[in-house]
Each structure stands twice: as structure tokens, then as C-alpha cells.
Design a protein around this motif. Structure first.
Motif, PDB file in Angstrom:
ATOM      1  N   ILE A   1       0.844  -1.197   0.000  1.00 24.98           N
ATOM      2  CA  ILE A   1       0.000   0.000   0.000  1.00 24.98           C
ATOM      3  C   ILE A   1       0.880   1.248   0.000  1.00 24.98           C
ATOM      4  CG2 ILE A   1      -1.763  -1.254   1.260  1.00 24.98           C
ATOM      5  CD1 ILE A   1      -1.188   0.517   3.679  1.00 24.98           C
ATOM      6  N   GLY A   2       0.288   2.377  -0.432  1.00 26.38           N
ATOM      7  CA  GLY A   2       1.006   3.639  -0.480  1.00 26.38           C
ATOM      8  C   GLY A   2       1.519   4.033   0.890  1.00 26.38           C
ATOM      9  N   LEU A   3       2.738   4.534   0.944  1.00 26.82           N
ATOM     10  CA  LEU A   3       3.409   4.812   2.213  1.00 26.82           C
ATOM     11  C   LEU A   3       2.639   5.806   3.067  1.00 26.82           C
ATOM     12  CD1 LEU A   3       5.990   4.002   3.718  1.00 26.82           C
ATOM     13  CD2 LEU A   3       7.133   5.963   2.656  1.00 26.82           C
ATOM     14  N   SER A   4       2.052   6.834   2.460  1.00 26.14           N
ATOM     15  CA  SER A   4       1.337   7.849   3.233  1.00 26.14           C
ATOM     16  C   SER A   4       0.087   7.294   3.910  1.00 26.14           C
ATOM     17  CB  SER A   4       0.951   9.025   2.337  1.00 26.14           C
ATOM     18  OG  SER A   4      -0.008   8.630   1.377  1.00 26.14           O
ATOM     19  N   LYS A   5      -0.383   6.140   3.439  1.00 22.63           N
ATOM     20  CA  LYS A   5      -1.600   5.566   4.019  1.00 22.63           C
ATOM     21  C   LYS A   5      -1.392   5.133   5.467  1.00 22.63           C
ATOM     22  CE  LYS A   5      -3.661   6.337   0.214  1.00 22.63           C
ATOM     23  NZ  LYS A   5      -4.480   7.568   0.129  1.00 22.63           N
ATOM     24  N   TYR A   6      -0.158   4.771   5.818  1.00 24.49           N
ATOM     25  CA  TYR A   6       0.102   4.396   7.206  1.00 24.49           C
ATOM     26  C   TYR A   6      -0.091   5.597   8.126  1.00 24.49           C
ATOM     27  CZ  TYR A   6       1.974   0.146   5.147  1.00 24.49           C
ATOM     28  OH  TYR A   6       2.113  -1.015   4.440  1.00 24.49           O
ATOM     29  N   ASP A   7       0.332   6.785   7.672  1.00 26.95           N
ATOM     30  CA  ASP A   7       0.097   8.004   8.456  1.00 26.95           C
ATOM     31  C   ASP A   7      -1.398   8.251   8.624  1.00 26.95           C
ATOM     32  OD1 ASP A   7       2.711   8.170   6.933  1.00 26.95           O
ATOM     33  OD2 ASP A   7       2.954   9.927   8.219  1.00 26.95           O
ATOM     34  N   ARG A   8      -2.143   8.042   7.554  1.00 22.65           N
ATOM     35  CA  ARG A   8      -3.591   8.284   7.606  1.00 22.65           C
ATOM     36  C   ARG A   8      -4.292   7.276   8.519  1.00 22.65           C
ATOM     37  NH1 ARG A   8      -4.884  12.108   3.951  1.00 22.65           N
ATOM     38  NH2 ARG A   8      -3.465  12.450   2.201  1.00 22.65           N
ATOM     39  N   ILE A   9      -3.818   6.038   8.508  1.00 17.11           N
ATOM     40  CA  ILE A   9      -4.408   5.010   9.376  1.00 17.11           C
ATOM     41  C   ILE A   9      -4.161   5.355  10.838  1.00 17.11           C
ATOM     42  CG2 ILE A   9      -4.196   2.597  10.105  1.00 17.11           C
ATOM     43  CD1 ILE A   9      -3.616   1.949   7.097  1.00 17.11           C
ATOM     44  N   VAL A  10      -2.926   5.754  11.157  1.00 17.96           N
ATOM     45  CA  VAL A  10      -2.603   6.150  12.530  1.00 17.96           C
ATOM     46  C   VAL A  10      -3.485   7.314  12.963  1.00 17.96           C
ATOM     47  CG1 VAL A  10      -0.828   7.198  13.998  1.00 17.96           C
ATOM     48  CG2 VAL A  10      -0.239   5.285  12.495  1.00 17.96           C
ATOM     49  N   ASP A  11      -3.610   8.336  12.118  1.00 19.49           N
ATOM     50  CA  ASP A  11      -4.414   9.510  12.455  1.00 19.49           C
ATOM     51  C   ASP A  11      -5.880   9.142  12.635  1.00 19.49           C
ATOM     52  OD1 ASP A  11      -4.648  12.500  12.695  1.00 19.49           O
ATOM     53  OD2 ASP A  11      -5.988  12.169  10.996  1.00 19.49           O
ATOM     54  N   TYR A  12      -6.383   8.234  11.806  1.00 17.61           N
ATOM     55  CA  TYR A  12      -7.798   7.833  11.868  1.00 17.61           C
ATOM     56  C   TYR A  12      -8.145   7.220  13.220  1.00 17.61           C
ATOM     57  CZ  TYR A  12     -12.126   5.379  10.630  1.00 17.61           C
ATOM     58  OH  TYR A  12     -13.418   4.911  10.602  1.00 17.61           O
TER      59      TYR A  12
END
Length: 224
Positions: A129-140
Motif C-alpha cells: 500500500i502507499g506509504l502515506s496511508k500508514y500516516d492516515r491510518i494512525v491519524d484515523y
């Protein structure tokens, strides 16, 4: 309130998402109702929100902050996952971080802030998956009332469900202002660190060590 009463109201535990994201009409209604309750709280605390220029609009501001920022992960849809073909069948450990983490303690409504690190052991037959998605998952998952022990597990389990890797590790290092600003009033350097492991990362001591070493390296690089 028991479980069945919560179900009837459409309520959920403080760090769970609602069944469906709320729309703009529901959002506005929620903010209006929350602002009214905050106004009542100010009255109880004998804070003059009507005449004091500092607090005149504070109930509205705080209500908007809770709905649109602090608790946004309860009322919005999960982040969309962008997948890429694992064309070269890469199957080695990937570690990303530090990811900025901001949350709110469920016990005292005080900020939690720090860093998250995510380790993924991809499947050669799967996708990346796209690397930035991990940041978005953490924030969510952080954008809710949380305790760190549950937050680290929620992040890890979501990554498992969505990406089907061979292993996952999630590590959080955070300051809890419920400890530094009240109660014992601990040093602001006082942190809580915990880690969630799944799959091969839970079973393989060498992979665990590699993940922790990479977390230390990324943390040092972020301080330079």
C-alpha cells in the motif's frame, strides 16, 4: 448505559467508529447540541461566557474541535487504501516512522502526543500500500478518545485486515498530559511505550529485533 441502550441510540464505545459516517446535517446538529452542553458546563463552573471576550465563543469553538478534529475518526469513513502490485515479490521488512501521533486520553480528556512506527512484512504474492496511508491510518484511529494500549492494537489489526501481510508491528511512544499536567505532574519527558506484534513478527525474535533497531534509527534521524 448498557449495551442495548447504546445500540438504540446508535452509540459506540469511545474509541469505536459509528456504523456509518455522519453527513453534514448530522455534523452541524451534533456541534450545536455539544455547544449548548458546553455552555451549561461553563454556567456550572461560573465562567461568564456571555460577557467575557475571551470565552464568548468558546463553547462553539470547542464543540467544533471535538466533532471535526479530536473525534473525527469516529464520524468519518476509514482512509482509502491505495494498493500497488508487488511486481518483484518483495518480502522483506518495511518500517516507516516516526509518524506524528495526536490523540485524547479517554480517562481525563487530556492530550496524548508522540510518535508511531509501523513495520510490515509483505507477502510476495500480495500487494503493497502507499506509504502515506500508514500516516492516515494512525491519524484515523488516534482521532478518538483513546488509551494507548488499545490504540496500538487497533492500528495493527486494521493493517492486517486491509493488506493481508505476513506480519505487522506497531510501536507507539507518547506523552500523556493526564500524567504531566495533573495528578503526579510528571516530567514532560515521561513517556509510555508499547508495541503490538502479529504474524511472523510476533513469532520471530530476529525480526522483532530488526524492527526495534529500525525504530531507534528512524527516531534518531528525525532528531537530527
Amino acid at each position: 448505559m448498557n449495551f442495548h441502550a447504546r445500540e438504540a441510540m446508535g452509540a459506540r464505545l469511545c474509541n469505536e467508529a459509528l456504523d456509518e459516517p455522519i453527513d453534514e446535517i448530522e455534523r452541524a446538529s451534533m456541534m450545536d447540541a455539544a455547544a449548548q452542553k458546553l455552555t451549561e458546563l461553563f454556567d456550572v463552573l461560573r465562567i461568564d461566557h456571555a460577557n467575557d471576550h475571551n470565552t464568548r465563543d468558546t463553547p462553539k469553538r470547542v464543540a467544533k474541535m471535538f466533532v471535526e478534529e479530536i473525534l473525527a475518526g469516529r464520524y468519518t469513513a476509514p482512509p482509502r487504501i491505495t494498493e500497488f502490485e508487488n511486481a518483484l515479490a518483495y518480502d522483506q521488512l518495511i518500517v516507516t516512522g516516526p509518524i506524528e501521533l495526536r490523540s485524547m486520553c479517554a480517562h481525563h480528556l487530556m492530550p496524548i502526543y508522540g510518535s508511531a512506527y509501523v513495520g510490515i512484512l509483505p507477502s510476495a504474492e500480495g500487494k503493497i500500500i502507499g506509504l502515506s496511508k500508514y500516516d492516515r491510518i494512525v491519524d484515523y484511529f488516534a482521532s478518538r478518545l483513546q488509551i494507548q494500549e488499545e490504540l496500538v492494537k487497533q492500528i495493527g489489526q486494521y493493517i492486517e485486515d486491509m493488506t493481508k501481510p505476513r506480519g505487522v508491528a506497531v510501536r507507539i511512544s507518547a506523552v500523556h498530559m493526564c500524567k504531566t499536567q495533573r495528578g503526579v505532574r510528571a516530567s514532560r519527558r515521561s513517556r509510555m511505550v508499547n508495541t503490538y506484534y502479529w504474524g511472523e513478527l510476533a513469532k520471530n525474535a530476529e525480526l522483532k529485533r530488526e524492527f526495534l533497531d529500525e525504530c531507534i534509527s528512524l527516531d534518531r534521524a528525525g532528531q537530527e
